[in-house]
Design a protein around this motif. Structure first.
Motif, PDB file in Angstrom:
ATOM      1  N   LYS A 309      -0.601 -26.468  12.828  1.00 23.71           N
ATOM      2  CA  LYS A 309       0.242 -26.753  11.665  1.00 23.71           C
ATOM      3  C   LYS A 309      -0.398 -26.210  10.383  1.00 23.71           C
ATOM      4  CE  LYS A 309       3.817 -28.935  13.325  1.00 23.71           C
ATOM      5  NZ  LYS A 309       5.216 -28.537  13.065  1.00 23.71           N
ATOM      6  N   LEU A 310      -1.734 -26.312  10.300  1.00 19.17           N
ATOM      7  CA  LEU A 310      -2.438 -25.760   9.142  1.00 19.17           C
ATOM      8  C   LEU A 310      -2.277 -24.241   9.096  1.00 19.17           C
ATOM      9  CD1 LEU A 310      -4.384 -26.353   6.759  1.00 19.17           C
ATOM     10  CD2 LEU A 310      -6.269 -25.981   8.356  1.00 19.17           C
ATOM     11  N   LEU A 311      -2.398 -23.592  10.248  1.00 16.79           N
ATOM     12  CA  LEU A 311      -2.227 -22.146  10.310  1.00 16.79           C
ATOM     13  C   LEU A 311      -0.811 -21.750   9.920  1.00 16.79           C
ATOM     14  CD1 LEU A 311      -3.299 -19.349  11.087  1.00 16.79           C
ATOM     15  CD2 LEU A 311      -2.628 -19.836  13.463  1.00 16.79           C
ATOM     16  N   ALA A 312       0.184 -22.471  10.409  1.00 15.86           N
ATOM     17  CA  ALA A 312       1.575 -22.169  10.080  1.00 15.86           C
ATOM     18  C   ALA A 312       1.846 -22.348   8.590  1.00 15.86           C
ATOM     19  CB  ALA A 312       2.505 -23.066  10.898  1.00 15.86           C
ATOM     20  N   ALA A 313       1.288 -23.412   7.995  1.00 14.49           N
ATOM     21  CA  ALA A 313       1.525 -23.677   6.579  1.00 14.49           C
ATOM     22  C   ALA A 313       0.929 -22.580   5.697  1.00 14.49           C
ATOM     23  CB  ALA A 313       0.948 -25.043   6.205  1.00 14.49           C
ATOM     24  N   PHE A 314      -0.300 -22.155   6.003  1.00 11.97           N
ATOM     25  CA  PHE A 314      -0.932 -21.163   5.143  1.00 11.97           C
ATOM     26  C   PHE A 314      -0.408 -19.751   5.414  1.00 11.97           C
ATOM     27  CE2 PHE A 314      -3.754 -24.646   4.266  1.00 11.97           C
ATOM     28  CZ  PHE A 314      -4.100 -24.427   2.941  1.00 11.97           C
ATOM     29  N   MET A 315       0.070 -19.480   6.631  1.00 10.80           N
ATOM     30  CA  MET A 315       0.745 -18.203   6.875  1.00 10.80           C
ATOM     31  C   MET A 315       2.058 -18.141   6.111  1.00 10.80           C
ATOM     32  SD  MET A 315       0.130 -17.378  10.928  1.00 10.80           S
ATOM     33  CE  MET A 315       1.271 -15.991  10.842  1.00 10.80           C
ATOM     34  N   ALA A 316       2.808 -19.233   6.144  1.00 13.42           N
ATOM     35  CA  ALA A 316       4.065 -19.278   5.400  1.00 13.42           C
ATOM     36  C   ALA A 316       3.807 -19.198   3.893  1.00 13.42           C
ATOM     37  CB  ALA A 316       4.827 -20.556   5.740  1.00 13.42           C
ATOM     38  N   GLY A 317       2.776 -19.930   3.421  1.00 15.59           N
ATOM     39  CA  GLY A 317       2.447 -19.872   2.002  1.00 15.59           C
ATOM     40  C   GLY A 317       2.055 -18.480   1.556  1.00 15.59           C
ATOM     41  N   LYS A 318       1.314 -17.774   2.392  1.00 15.39           N
ATOM     42  CA  LYS A 318       0.909 -16.398   2.068  1.00 15.39           C
ATOM     43  C   LYS A 318       2.127 -15.488   2.003  1.00 15.39           C
ATOM     44  CE  LYS A 318      -2.825 -13.758   1.526  1.00 15.39           C
ATOM     45  NZ  LYS A 318      -3.830 -14.023   0.482  1.00 15.39           N
ATOM     46  N   PHE A 319       3.019 -15.627   2.976  1.00 10.91           N
ATOM     47  CA  PHE A 319       4.209 -14.776   3.033  1.00 10.91           C
ATOM     48  C   PHE A 319       5.157 -15.063   1.868  1.00 10.91           C
ATOM     49  CE2 PHE A 319       8.540 -13.860   4.441  1.00 10.91           C
ATOM     50  CZ  PHE A 319       8.411 -12.536   4.881  1.00 10.91           C
ATOM     51  N   LEU A 320       5.268 -16.331   1.485  1.00 11.66           N
ATOM     52  CA  LEU A 320       6.206 -16.719   0.429  1.00 11.66           C
ATOM     53  C   LEU A 320       5.586 -16.663  -0.958  1.00 11.66           C
ATOM     54  CD1 LEU A 320       7.824 -19.783   2.243  1.00 11.66           C
ATOM     55  CD2 LEU A 320       8.799 -17.495   1.981  1.00 11.66           C
ATOM     56  N   GLY A 321       4.292 -16.334  -1.044  1.00 12.51           N
ATOM     57  CA  GLY A 321       3.643 -16.213  -2.341  1.00 12.51           C
ATOM     58  C   GLY A 321       3.328 -17.543  -2.989  1.00 12.51           C
TER      59      GLY A 321
END
Length: 548
Positions: A309-321
């Motif tokens: 879940k941590l990996l998914a959150a920070f991947m999404a945060g990186k992609f969405l800026g």
């Protein structure tokens, strides 16, 4: 210790847990789901032995299972998906597939060739994400884009989890491919029938029977359990039917908060406590072979669950800026393994796909994740709010719509004087004196008492050339009546007097002032008026971040 076998005694214990658990959660800073499950473990046969997972608890707990899936369906917010389609879809897919694939890999390593168990473990790890953090976060954070994306993404993940759980029982049946196709056809007809009928029925009932007391909420409950029962004839598990029913009825809930609140009251105070206590009392930690195995199970579950879940959150945060704090908020909202996750573990355990050690690991993960997600959400929220304090601040609009809660004639005049002094003439808004009549004291004398205070407030406002709109209402809970009145009239400031000495009950339930401060978003002023208000200037000494 002898276990409780009397039905009335079991109900009394469960209801006591339902009362105590929220206050324990507030003290520990964790969701109620974790505290109720933990109390169930303590009262269960493994510790104190007061409660046994007997027929009564199991029966009402099975109804709780249906309710939890229904509630998970109603939490899917289509409005957020329409409002923020791209970020919600991106985060929803990431927060589902990354934990799901992690869970399958972990399940295959743990179960060998049992693919269904691996799929269900992946679905369990992807099922986190709940609204249980909303009450413990600042209201300003809940309207932030990252918080809305987290809630919307959790809804998408929840839909995919329900699909996986349903298909796992059809694609890998024991009877072969022909029965599976037959079941799939019947299920398709069942879902189509619900889609065509259920929203229309719910809408008609809500429009036509709203004035008939609680019959609308009872009818919604009938639709819930009828949908779950009919699904069994089509080969659809009752909890899946309940989830789909909740998803279809959700728009009706959004248009009638009174029905939603009545159903939530029944479900959260009866069905849910029985389910969580049953799961906690059923936990058998003696079946874990050894301490290293227990450590490996907990560490593996935590790594796969929280790590993915941590990996998914920070991947999404990186992609969405998003900023690091907003990514942390994504993780906080999406990593809470709550009642829906426990319900999935209970289903997998009852069907034999999860053995007892894995169910125990799921329970431990729910408790650990609730603490980790709460901490992450609070820290990220604090970082976001501190950053906002560095931004240019616009003049506060507080004081434009002031509500003055009146309860005693002796202090009513002074409270109105304070409200008049704080009122901004240029705002053009009236002053709202409010008198709450307790439902337990709603006699003629109480009404006359309230009317005389409001009449004096009107005259006081007229003498100061300020428009006054008096409000009177009958309520069981005085604090809730004040909050509801403030919301209905758009008040941004509440003035309430400090007249009574502390009571013993306030130490447990909180005073009326505590309930108003914790339950509303308005600025609350609590003066102790011992003399008429005659000041020409107001000097306030405020600590840092007091408005956060």
């Amino acid at each position: 210790m002898n276990s409780m076998n009397e039905p009335a005694g079991i109900f009394a214990v469960i209801m006591a847990i339902a009362v105590v658990a929220p206050y324990l959660s507030d003290s520990l800073g964790v969701p109620v789901v974790a505290s109720m499950t933990l109390i169930g473990i303590i009262l269960g046969p493994q510790v104190l032995g007061i409660l046994e997972p007997a027929i009564l608890i199991q029966f009402v707990g099975s109804l709780g299972l249906i309710y939890v899936f229904f509630s998970a369906g109603t939490e899917v917010n289509v409005g957020i998906l329409k409002k923020r389609a791209k970020p919600v879809i991106v985060f929803g897919l990431l927060t589902f597939f990354i934990p799901f694939l992690f869970g399958i890999a972990f399940g295959l390593a743990l179960f060998g060739q049992k693919i269904i168990s691996a799929l269900l473990l992946g679905a369990f790890l992807a099922s986190s994400g709940s609204l249980v953090l909303q009450p413990i976060l600042h209201s300003e954070l809940l309207s932030r884009e990252s918080a809305e994306v987290a809630r919307g993404g959790a809804g998408i993940s929840r839909i995919l989890v329900a699909i996986v759980i349903f298909l796992a029982g059809i694609v890998f049946p024991e009877g072969g491919i022909i029965p599976a196709l037959k079941t799939l056809g019947l299920a398709a007809a069942y879902f189509a029938g619900l889609y065509l009928i259920l929203p229309r029925l719910a809408s008609i009932v809500i429009r036509k029977t709203r004035a008939q007391g609680s019959i609308d909420a009872v009818f919604i409950l009938f639709l819930l359990f009828a949908s779950a029962t009919l699904g069994l004839f089509a080969g659809v598990p009752g909890y899946i039917g309940a989830f789909f029913a909740g998803f279809l009825i959700a728009p009706a809930f959004s248009s009638s908060k009174s029905i939603a609140s009545r159903i939530d009251l029944l479900g959260d105070s009866l069905f849910l406590p029985f389910l969580l206590v049953f799961i906690g009392a059923s936990a058998d930690f003696s079946q874990i072979p050894s301490l290293p195995m227990a450590v490996a199970l907990v560490a593996g579950s935590a790594l796969c669950g929280l790590g993915s879940k941590l990996l998914a959150a920070f991947m999404a945060g990186k992609f969405l800026g998003y900023s690091r704090a907003d990514s942390g908020l994504l993780f906080g909202f999406s990593s809470t393994f709550a009642a829906f996750s426990l319900a999935i573990a209970s289903v997998a355990g009852s069907t034999g796909h999860f053995d007892q050690p894995l169910v125990n690991g799921a329970i431990i993960l729910v408790i650990l994740s609730s603490m980790a997600s709460s901490l992450a959400a609070r820290n990220s929220g604090s970082s976001i709010l501190q950053e906002k304090t560095r931004e240019p601040r616009h003049p506060s609009t507080a004081g434009e719509r002031i509500m003055v809660a009146l309860s005693k004639p002796g202090s009513a005049h002074n409270l109105m004087e304070l409200g008049i002094a704080l009122h901004r003439q240029e705002s053009g808004s009236p002053l709202f004196p409010l008198a709450i009549i307790s439902e337990t004291e709603s006699g003629d004398e109480s009404r006359q008492h309230a009317e005389s205070m409001l009449a004096a407030a009107i005259m006081q406002g007229a003498s100061s050339q300020i428009s006054v709109i008096p409000i009177s209402r009958v309520e069981v809970n005085v604090a809730q009546g004040i909050l509801d009145s403030a919301a209905e009239h758009g008040a941004d400031t509440i003035i309430i007097g400090w007249n009574r000495p502390p009571r013993l009950a306030n130490a447990f339930f909180g005073s009326i002032i505590d309930q108003i401060v914790n339950g509303g978003n308005q600025m609350v002023l609590v003066p102790r008026t011992v003399a008429p208000f005659t000041a020409s200037h107001i000097v306030a000494f405020l600590p840092s971040f007091c408005d956060r």
